[in-house]
Design an enzyme around this catalytic site. Sequence first.
Site, PDB file in Angstrom:
ATOM      1  N   PHE A  51      39.182  40.748  43.902  1.00  0.00           N
ATOM      2  CA  PHE A  51      39.136  41.000  45.501  1.00  0.00           C
ATOM      3  C   PHE A  51      38.372  40.548  46.464  1.00  0.00           C
ATOM      4  CE2 PHE A  51      34.495  43.728  43.506  1.00  0.00           C
ATOM      5  CZ  PHE A  51      34.288  43.129  44.826  1.00  0.00           C
TER       6      PHE A  51
ATOM      7  N   GLY B 119      37.302  47.537  39.770  1.00  0.00           N
ATOM      8  CA  GLY B 119      36.634  46.856  40.111  1.00  0.00           C
ATOM      9  C   GLY B 119      36.962  45.189  39.945  1.00  0.00           C
ATOM     10  N   ASP B 120      35.866  44.873  40.902  1.00  0.00           N
ATOM     11  CA  ASP B 120      36.150  42.898  40.360  1.00  0.00           C
ATOM     12  C   ASP B 120      37.558  42.531  40.473  1.00  0.00           C
ATOM     13  OD1 ASP B 120      33.145  44.234  39.930  1.00  0.00           O
ATOM     14  OD2 ASP B 120      33.150  43.421  38.492  1.00  0.00           O
ATOM     15  N   ASN B 121      37.831  42.141  39.591  1.00  0.00           N
ATOM     16  CA  ASN B 121      39.230  41.237  39.217  1.00  0.00           C
ATOM     17  C   ASN B 121      40.552  42.484  39.299  1.00  0.00           C
ATOM     18  OD1 ASN B 121      37.137  39.869  38.898  1.00  0.00           O
ATOM     19  ND2 ASN B 121      38.333  38.379  38.286  1.00  0.00           N
ATOM     20  N   TRP B 122      40.165  43.285  40.310  1.00  0.00           N
ATOM     21  CA  TRP B 122      40.729  44.584  39.829  1.00  0.00           C
ATOM     22  C   TRP B 122      42.423  44.892  40.736  1.00  0.00           C
ATOM     23  CZ3 TRP B 122      43.061  48.610  43.019  1.00  0.00           C
ATOM     24  CH2 TRP B 122      42.510  48.746  45.577  1.00  0.00           C
TER      25      TRP B 122
END
Length: 721
Positions: free
Chosen positions: A219, A313-316
């Site tokens: 994100f 989350g993170d690289n979603w």
Amino acid sequence: MSQTKGRVTLPSEANFLKETKEILERWGADAIRDSDGTKLDDELKALDAKVYSTYFVTRGHNDFASTHLDECVQMLLMSKHNLAICDTLTIDFLDGFYKEQVVADYRHDPKRYWEVIDRTNNTIVEPDLWTVDQDTDSLTITSAIPFHEYTVSFFVYMIWDPTQMYNYITNNWQDVPHDIPFDIRQPHSAAFAKRCLKDWLQENPDTDVVRFTTFFYHFTLVFNAEAKEKFVDWFGYGATVSIKALAEFEKEYGYALRPEDIIDNGYYNTTFRVPSRRYLDYMDFIQRFVAEKAKELVELVHDSGREAMMFLGDNWIGTEPYGPYFSRIGLDGVVGSVGGGATLRLISDISGVKYTEGRFLPYFFPDTFYEGNDPCIEAIDNWLSARRAIMRSPVDRIGYGGYLSLAYKFPKFIDYIEKVTDEFRMIYANVKGQKPYSGVKVAILNSWGKLRSWQSYMVAHALWYKQTYSYFGILEALSGAAIETIFLSFDDIRENGVPKDVDVIINAGDAGTAFSGSEKWCDPDLVTTLRKWVYEGGGFIGIGEPSAVQHGGRFFQLADILGVDKELGFSLSTDKYYTKALTEHFITSDALTPLSFGESKQSIYALSEDTEIIEYSNHEVHLAANAYGEGRGVYIAGLPYSYENTRLLMRSIYYAAHKERNFHVWQTDNLNCEVHAYPENKKYAILNNSNETQETNVYDGQGKCQSLTLAPCEIIWKEIH
């Protein structure tokens, strides 16, 4: 020791075997996991528990990334606004950005791919009127117009992963290399990612569940020159934007995107912006690509006999669990961070996977687990807020993250989580697969619809923002209420009308945002469809500045339904005599304290004497209702989350739906308590949502009443006769 076992994931770390075994028993955990910064040693992996291993697809591989820096993740960024004093202006376009995170892309010709804009007259400055100095990361404009402002939209390479950077700073890591993220769209990176996962699966035979954190694109999270967050958008597609991606987009869609389509005046298409058609096309383009490439990796995991889980989350970015392509990935599970009821439902309502898991707070990091602090305070608040939502739609598992060695130093916390894990398993056994009683069906209407289910009004996941808490309270209230909730977009209404089983529509948000709708309300087909629906018996609730856009002599385009409008100064010459509030009303029958509208809205006035003014103060309306044909409208100036406002919203929904007579079906008269009924298995539960003893009257499915006393946080289960 735990009374029951299973459905709990425990974080652990090397050289912590004895304590891990103790907590496994006490919490009844059946899985252990590593975290960012920790590893599981062989002794831990040999325990009688499933092993989750964190896997980073596009970070943590610096040997590869450092030799393929041309395949780093790219972004389009915008410089500060720069004022021209004379006809020559030099712009330090990286001013304000953290140069250990991003570097300018000079591999590709700036004259072709960058964009310089005169923001004063909104025109593009032709490339032959500016030059770039690569040595100083500066751009000079000739023939600038004095006292006009200019910006540069420029490509960068991201050379430090944002989440690792955050963890690095938070935990004061030393001598840890910066993870360089690479782009799976690039040829060498795509081949490496598959080859690396194959090798990793062979090298880690003890892993049962591969926990992808997440796949390819983070994100949007950019840091400032002081290494603090500069721009964070949990929904941002900024890290997906490469020159290669834009070229492939043009080939597929037949038109080229400008940098400004991504930069969006410096707003970067935040989820609060009404999305343009071009941006929606780009999102769809990325989602299909991510689903296709993620599926390839998941199939490798399945071929090795393991399960594949995704961390939400993170690289979603691009996975979009409520989007049209998510189920194609073939994941076994999804795990996400639980900040409260709305984020719990964001995870638990996901379909297309075998199980869902919530990572509860607090995270076992030193910013919470330090001498003198009581982590139980956050844990209790987190559990009680999420528990309401679990009663409606449970996740299949719960867990925690971070350093178990930190949490172990707080025995009171360990004791409390032991109770939480047992209570979760008890709830799950009673409610999973059961359809809870819902007295009304509600649709949340905004620009995003189903794609952003349970995600409206979020900026950085579930963090508090002054501009959003008065709306986010709607989702938090509904997440654990006996209300069936769906999410509709304006396009859904235009194309298909209002679903027949919807009783009430809620439109809420500030004017100009994607959530209120802005210019979407200039569409006569949308407006007349909703007017007709309400007139024939539907209910409409507007919160904040609903249906707001200046058009046709109205600011609220559904002012006729709501019975109120907002004074912008244009109609001050028209006297407004309707100011008398009712002494009592169904909507406020439970109100024991002064109503709280959060940031509220000013200058709201009643349109006629027929408007039911429920709260009037400071010379303005904050709560009102209005009859509209066979239907009703309700206006609320804001709804921050509280138990009082949850009841206010419930009563507003029942009133708008003309279902007041059904309100005392599965209900309590104490605002701190709630009832959840499951007719199919003939059980119901009364919850004390507070950490204090509560007394309440409880109304069952036939409206019969009984008095109960509940201990702090207690749940009482009963049979439906």
